[in-house]
Design a protein around this motif. Structure first.
Motif, short mmCIF file in Angstrom:
data_model
loop_
_atom_site.label_atom_id
_atom_site.label_comp_id
_atom_site.label_asym_id
_atom_site.label_seq_id
_atom_site.Cartn_x
_atom_site.Cartn_y
_atom_site.Cartn_z
N PHE A 135 36.23 77.05 -19.11
CA PHE A 135 35.49 75.92 -18.55
C PHE A 135 36.87 74.71 -18.20
CE2 PHE A 135 30.85 75.40 -18.85
CZ PHE A 135 30.66 77.06 -19.42
N ALA A 136 36.30 74.33 -17.06
CA ALA A 136 37.46 73.09 -16.49
C ALA A 136 36.77 71.72 -16.32
CB ALA A 136 37.91 73.38 -15.05
N GLU A 137 37.42 70.81 -16.34
CA GLU A 137 37.08 69.40 -16.27
C GLU A 137 35.81 69.20 -17.38
OE1 GLU A 137 36.40 67.75 -12.43
OE2 GLU A 137 38.08 69.18 -11.73
N VAL A 138 36.28 69.50 -18.50
CA VAL A 138 35.18 69.28 -19.61
C VAL A 138 34.89 67.88 -20.21
CG1 VAL A 138 34.42 70.05 -21.98
CG2 VAL A 138 35.55 71.70 -20.61
N ARG A 139 33.61 67.52 -19.98
CA ARG A 139 33.35 66.07 -20.46
C ARG A 139 32.22 66.23 -21.48
NH1 ARG A 139 32.04 61.18 -16.92
NH2 ARG A 139 32.15 59.69 -18.50
N PRO A 140 32.47 66.37 -22.83
CA PRO A 140 31.18 66.71 -23.75
C PRO A 140 30.26 65.40 -23.83
CG PRO A 140 33.40 67.24 -24.64
CD PRO A 140 33.75 66.63 -23.48
N VAL A 141 29.12 65.79 -23.89
CA VAL A 141 27.93 64.84 -24.49
C VAL A 141 27.42 65.35 -25.52
CG1 VAL A 141 26.17 63.42 -23.72
CG2 VAL A 141 27.73 64.09 -21.83
N ILE A 142 27.51 64.66 -26.46
CA ILE A 142 26.99 65.12 -28.01
C ILE A 142 25.91 64.35 -28.41
CG2 ILE A 142 27.62 65.75 -30.35
CD1 ILE A 142 30.51 66.12 -29.36
N GLU A 143 24.64 64.86 -28.71
CA GLU A 143 23.44 63.92 -29.06
C GLU A 143 23.25 64.30 -30.50
OE1 GLU A 143 20.36 63.96 -26.59
OE2 GLU A 143 21.86 63.65 -24.75
N VAL A 144 23.05 63.61 -31.50
CA VAL A 144 22.77 63.52 -32.89
C VAL A 144 21.36 62.67 -33.02
CG1 VAL A 144 23.43 63.31 -35.35
CG2 VAL A 144 24.89 63.78 -33.59
N ARG A 145 20.37 63.49 -33.38
CA ARG A 145 19.14 62.85 -33.71
C ARG A 145 18.92 62.82 -35.38
NH1 ARG A 145 16.38 62.42 -28.83
NH2 ARG A 145 14.68 61.67 -30.07
N GLY A 146 18.09 61.55 -35.64
CA GLY A 146 17.95 61.22 -36.92
C GLY A 146 17.10 59.76 -36.79
N ARG A 147 17.53 59.00 -37.92
CA ARG A 147 16.83 57.71 -38.33
C ARG A 147 17.98 56.80 -38.26
NH1 ARG A 147 12.34 58.16 -42.67
NH2 ARG A 147 14.09 59.13 -43.62
N CYS A 148 18.02 55.60 -37.43
CA CYS A 148 18.89 54.43 -37.67
C CYS A 148 18.81 53.77 -38.97
CB CYS A 148 18.76 53.49 -36.47
SG CYS A 148 17.40 52.71 -36.47
N GLY A 149 19.80 53.04 -39.18
CA GLY A 149 19.79 52.15 -40.57
C GLY A 149 18.31 51.37 -40.60
N ASP A 150 18.04 50.63 -39.57
CA ASP A 150 16.77 49.85 -39.52
C ASP A 150 15.85 50.70 -39.88
OD1 ASP A 150 18.30 47.81 -38.81
OD2 ASP A 150 17.87 47.60 -36.86
N CYS A 151 15.66 52.02 -39.47
CA CYS A 151 14.30 52.84 -39.72
C CYS A 151 14.25 53.68 -40.95
CB CYS A 151 14.17 53.71 -38.53
SG CYS A 151 13.54 52.46 -37.06
N SER A 152 15.51 53.75 -41.58
CA SER A 152 15.63 54.60 -42.92
C SER A 152 14.75 54.23 -43.90
CB SER A 152 17.21 54.67 -43.13
OG SER A 152 17.77 55.53 -42.28
#
Length: 152
Positions: A135-152
């Protein structure tokens, strides 16, 4: 965590930085683009094109079609003014449009808040793997799902 420095903008500073970025790319900063950007920047969590169209419609006093907003958002993403949260089909304003880097989003499944972080070690590993696969001109987008500190 590896980091790099960049200037974060908000409010009028963010709008001015966005307008400058568009000019640097040879694009016009039209009233409609400004209205879409202002609406996007006004949300405290990722917003859909429909959310943005509704906000712009209210502020302008006339209906704005979501397909027009999608075209502008595509331009904003390509110009580094906005980031697309793929899993939510939503967008967030980039608070540092002059800084081009990879995206790592932490997305709360409870409240919908998306936090953007930089971790060059993690995204660099993804980039290296993609480049190794041709792959050329790679620009990763990584998404991590979970609960934020306020909702934990």
């Amino acid at each position: 965590m590896a980091t790099h420095s960049h200037q974060l903008h908000q409010g009028d500073s963010l709008r001015d930085a966005a307008a400058r970025r568009m000019a640097e790319r040879g694009e016009q900063w039209t009233d409609m683009r400004a209205a879409v950007f202002d609406a996007l920047a006004g949300f405290d969590k990722p917003a859909s094109a429909y959310d943005i169209a509704e906000a712009v419609s209210k502020s302008r006093g006339k209906r704005v079609a979501a397909n027009s907003v999608y075209r502008i958002l595509d331009l904003f993403v390509g110009s580094n003014l906005a980031r697309r949260v793929e899993s939510a089909n939503a967008y967030v304003a980039n608070q540092h449009p002059g800084c081009l880097h990879d995206c790592i989003f932490l997305i709360c499944d409870t409240c919908g808040q998306a936090t953007h972080i930089d971790n060059d070690k993690l995204s660099g590993g993804v980039r290296e793997a993609a480049e190794g696969a041709g792959f050329a001109e790679v620009r990763p987008v990584i998404e991590v799902r979970g609960r934020c500190g306020d909702c934990s």
